[in-house]
Design a protein around this motif. Sequence first.
Motif, PDB file in Angstrom:
ATOM      1  N   ALA A  91      77.886 -19.699   0.972  1.00 13.02           N
ATOM      2  CA  ALA A  91      77.243 -19.444  -0.286  1.00 13.02           C
ATOM      3  C   ALA A  91      75.975 -18.677   0.782  1.00 13.02           C
ATOM      4  CB  ALA A  91      76.705 -19.960  -1.315  1.00 13.02           C
ATOM      5  N   LEU A  92      75.310 -17.615   0.290  1.00 12.38           N
ATOM      6  CA  LEU A  92      74.137 -17.303   1.058  1.00 12.38           C
ATOM      7  C   LEU A  92      72.700 -17.225   0.570  1.00 12.38           C
ATOM      8  CD1 LEU A  92      73.336 -15.455   4.177  1.00 12.38           C
ATOM      9  CD2 LEU A  92      73.770 -13.140   2.213  1.00 12.38           C
ATOM     10  N   ASP A  93      71.960 -18.046   1.483  1.00  9.74           N
ATOM     11  CA  ASP A  93      71.406 -18.716   0.031  1.00  9.74           C
ATOM     12  C   ASP A  93      69.777 -18.138   0.470  1.00  9.74           C
ATOM     13  OD1 ASP A  93      72.636 -20.979  -0.277  1.00  9.74           O
ATOM     14  OD2 ASP A  93      71.939 -22.211   1.796  1.00  9.74           O
ATOM     15  N   SER A  94      69.850 -16.836   1.726  1.00 10.34           N
ATOM     16  CA  SER A  94      68.530 -16.456   2.098  1.00 10.34           C
ATOM     17  C   SER A  94      68.311 -15.547   3.746  1.00 10.34           C
ATOM     18  CB  SER A  94      67.449 -17.689   1.985  1.00 10.34           C
ATOM     19  OG  SER A  94      67.383 -17.981   3.440  1.00 10.34           O
ATOM     20  N   VAL A  95      67.665 -14.542   3.645  1.00 11.42           N
ATOM     21  CA  VAL A  95      68.242 -13.891   4.932  1.00 11.42           C
ATOM     22  C   VAL A  95      67.025 -13.500   5.636  1.00 11.42           C
ATOM     23  CG1 VAL A  95      69.496 -11.738   6.322  1.00 11.42           C
ATOM     24  CG2 VAL A  95      70.156 -12.497   4.003  1.00 11.42           C
ATOM     25  N   PRO A  96      66.005 -14.028   5.812  1.00 15.33           N
ATOM     26  CA  PRO A  96      64.458 -15.013   6.476  1.00 15.33           C
ATOM     27  C   PRO A  96      64.675 -13.613   7.392  1.00 15.33           C
ATOM     28  CG  PRO A  96      65.426 -16.796   7.451  1.00 15.33           C
ATOM     29  CD  PRO A  96      66.527 -16.101   6.328  1.00 15.33           C
ATOM     30  N   ARG A  97      65.562 -13.096   7.794  1.00 11.25           N
ATOM     31  CA  ARG A  97      64.917 -12.404   9.301  1.00 11.25           C
ATOM     32  C   ARG A  97      66.327 -10.935   9.386  1.00 11.25           C
ATOM     33  NH1 ARG A  97      63.724 -15.099  14.509  1.00 11.25           N
ATOM     34  NH2 ARG A  97      61.541 -15.909  13.360  1.00 11.25           N
ATOM     35  N   VAL A 104      69.439  -0.735  10.333  1.00 13.35           N
ATOM     36  CA  VAL A 104      69.044  -1.899   8.815  1.00 13.35           C
ATOM     37  C   VAL A 104      69.594  -1.443   7.974  1.00 13.35           C
ATOM     38  CG1 VAL A 104      67.771  -3.905   9.232  1.00 13.35           C
ATOM     39  CG2 VAL A 104      67.621  -3.172  11.116  1.00 13.35           C
ATOM     40  N   ASP A 105      70.528  -2.179   7.406  1.00 11.68           N
ATOM     41  CA  ASP A 105      70.394  -2.082   6.099  1.00 11.68           C
ATOM     42  C   ASP A 105      69.708  -2.134   5.233  1.00 11.68           C
ATOM     43  OD1 ASP A 105      72.012  -1.282   3.374  1.00 11.68           O
ATOM     44  OD2 ASP A 105      74.148  -2.759   4.456  1.00 11.68           O
ATOM     45  N   PRO A 106      69.011  -1.485   4.932  1.00  8.06           N
ATOM     46  CA  PRO A 106      67.855  -1.463   3.489  1.00  8.06           C
ATOM     47  C   PRO A 106      67.965  -2.869   2.437  1.00  8.06           C
ATOM     48  CG  PRO A 106      68.236   0.446   3.576  1.00  8.06           C
ATOM     49  CD  PRO A 106      69.310   0.452   4.260  1.00  8.06           C
ATOM     50  N   THR A 107      69.521  -2.968   2.047  1.00  5.99           N
ATOM     51  CA  THR A 107      69.846  -3.242   0.688  1.00  5.99           C
ATOM     52  C   THR A 107      69.817  -4.993   1.427  1.00  5.99           C
ATOM     53  OG1 THR A 107      72.148  -2.633   1.156  1.00  5.99           O
ATOM     54  CG2 THR A 107      70.944  -1.651  -0.044  1.00  5.99           C
ATOM     55  N   VAL A 108      69.856  -5.314   1.685  1.00  2.00           N
ATOM     56  CA  VAL A 108      69.764  -6.404   2.327  1.00  2.00           C
ATOM     57  C   VAL A 108      69.136  -7.741   0.983  1.00  2.00           C
ATOM     58  CG1 VAL A 108      68.198  -6.971   4.359  1.00  2.00           C
ATOM     59  CG2 VAL A 108      69.689  -7.984   4.036  1.00  2.00           C
ATOM     60  N   SER A 109      68.313  -7.486   1.009  1.00  2.00           N
ATOM     61  CA  SER A 109      67.207  -8.166   0.077  1.00  2.00           C
ATOM     62  C   SER A 109      67.947  -8.412  -1.260  1.00  2.00           C
ATOM     63  CB  SER A 109      65.740  -7.311  -0.597  1.00  2.00           C
ATOM     64  OG  SER A 109      65.801  -6.540  -1.523  1.00  2.00           O
ATOM     65  N   ALA A 110      68.812  -7.482  -1.781  1.00  2.00           N
ATOM     66  CA  ALA A 110      70.330  -7.935  -2.616  1.00  2.00           C
ATOM     67  C   ALA A 110      71.181  -8.521  -2.032  1.00  2.00           C
ATOM     68  CB  ALA A 110      70.622  -6.576  -3.269  1.00  2.00           C
ATOM     69  N   VAL A 111      71.616  -9.281  -1.130  1.00  3.65           N
ATOM     70  CA  VAL A 111      72.442  -9.493  -0.697  1.00  3.65           C
ATOM     71  C   VAL A 111      72.170 -11.362  -1.404  1.00  3.65           C
ATOM     72  CG1 VAL A 111      73.096  -7.823   0.647  1.00  3.65           C
ATOM     73  CG2 VAL A 111      72.624  -9.790   1.339  1.00  3.65           C
ATOM     74  N   ARG A 112      71.529 -11.836  -1.150  1.00  3.37           N
ATOM     75  CA  ARG A 112      70.995 -13.060  -1.748  1.00  3.37           C
ATOM     76  C   ARG A 112      71.916 -13.904  -2.769  1.00  3.37           C
ATOM     77  NH1 ARG A 112      65.425 -16.315  -2.581  1.00  3.37           N
ATOM     78  NH2 ARG A 112      66.278 -18.618  -2.921  1.00  3.37           N
ATOM     79  N   GLY A 113      72.693 -15.287  -2.484  1.00  6.42           N
ATOM     80  CA  GLY A 113      73.035 -15.438  -3.511  1.00  6.42           C
ATOM     81  C   GLY A 113      74.840 -15.244  -3.252  1.00  6.42           C
ATOM     82  N   THR A 114      75.233 -13.956  -2.321  1.00  8.03           N
ATOM     83  CA  THR A 114      76.451 -13.841  -2.238  1.00  8.03           C
ATOM     84  C   THR A 114      77.148 -15.036  -1.591  1.00  8.03           C
ATOM     85  OG1 THR A 114      76.074 -11.960  -2.130  1.00  8.03           O
ATOM     86  CG2 THR A 114      78.124 -12.169  -0.928  1.00  8.03           C
ATOM     87  N   VAL A 115      78.391 -15.343  -2.565  1.00  7.03           N
ATOM     88  CA  VAL A 115      79.627 -16.257  -2.701  1.00  7.03           C
ATOM     89  C   VAL A 115      80.938 -16.013  -1.743  1.00  7.03           C
ATOM     90  CG1 VAL A 115      80.817 -17.936  -3.325  1.00  7.03           C
ATOM     91  CG2 VAL A 115      78.574 -17.125  -4.199  1.00  7.03           C
ATOM     92  N   PHE A 116      81.076 -16.586  -0.691  1.00  2.00           N
ATOM     93  CA  PHE A 116      82.359 -15.991  -0.324  1.00  2.00           C
ATOM     94  C   PHE A 116      83.367 -16.952  -0.054  1.00  2.00           C
ATOM     95  CE2 PHE A 116      79.259 -13.211   1.592  1.00  2.00           C
ATOM     96  CZ  PHE A 116      79.392 -12.891   2.317  1.00  2.00           C
ATOM     97  N   GLN A 117      84.744 -16.868  -0.393  1.00  5.87           N
ATOM     98  CA  GLN A 117      85.816 -18.383  -0.452  1.00  5.87           C
ATOM     99  C   GLN A 117      86.783 -18.012   0.581  1.00  5.87           C
ATOM    100  OE1 GLN A 117      86.639 -18.670  -4.709  1.00  5.87           O
ATOM    101  NE2 GLN A 117      84.756 -20.065  -4.175  1.00  5.87           N
ATOM    102  N   GLY A 118      87.779 -19.703   0.584  1.00  3.14           N
ATOM    103  CA  GLY A 118      89.192 -18.859   1.622  1.00  3.14           C
ATOM    104  C   GLY A 118      89.388 -19.940   1.937  1.00  3.14           C
TER     105      GLY A 118
END
Length: 278
Positions: A91-97, A104-118
């Motif tokens: 789980a992506l908790d935060s992207v502080p930098r 640079v992808d301007p939508t990065v602020s919206a990805v917090r909380g994204t969950v990956f599984q495998g």
Amino acid sequence: MKAAAIALVLATGAAGACAGTGAAPTQSARPSGGGTAPVRFATDTAHYRVASHLVVEQDVGGQTQHSGLELVYYLTVRIARQGDRFRATLALDSVPRYSGSGAVDPTVSAVRGTVFQGTLTPTGELADFSGGDSSVRFVRELTTELKNFFPRVLAAGALPGQRWVDTTEQQATSSSVPLTIRFVGEHEVGEPGQHLSRPALPIRSRVDYTFSGTGSQGGQEFRVEGTGRRLVTEYLALDGRYLGLTAADSSTFTIALPAVGMTIPGRQMRADTVTVVR
């Protein structure tokens, strides 16, 4: 960001995606017979800080152009047993930098909380790995990185003195350019030591790679070719917890524009760290 990584910045300054790979050992495996119990992955929940720093130089018209990218993010990683397998959730908790002189992808602020599984295999591969909105460029880039999050080991577990060689090929995209990347990795498990105040095995890798691809921009076709080397040390605690890595990567490349008879040489350097914070 595992055994090797590519990050290409074209002459226009567009930032490229970072692509990594780490193949399961396939040949020349020589395990140690020291009597130590092999270290295998275990159920766990841990929090990690991941940091990457990229510098790219290109020689255009007699001048050197510089660009770069800095990325820091935090992950919560959970490994749970599911039948006779392990299920990994990242789980992506935060992207502080996330900054750089390229795009640079301007939508990065919206990805917090994204969950990956495998499914985490005994060799450290994440099979059937997916998650997040694939229409978001940053998520696509992160999916490639995180698929290779765990260290690769032999299927029976990691033992001091093991050595093996693996070869693999990967299709990736950098600066919207499809690339074919071929890797040859040499790996060795070192003697037990201390890492972050915990008994751990170091897994050291040297990966040589080549990459090539073609693309077009502004109606002009170009071809990219390059070679590189990545040096990695990863740490696996004796209880099976992944403790992180340090890595350094350098490569050279050329961008050929046949229509104008122009060739642009370049170099790139990348440093990565993964640290378990709790």
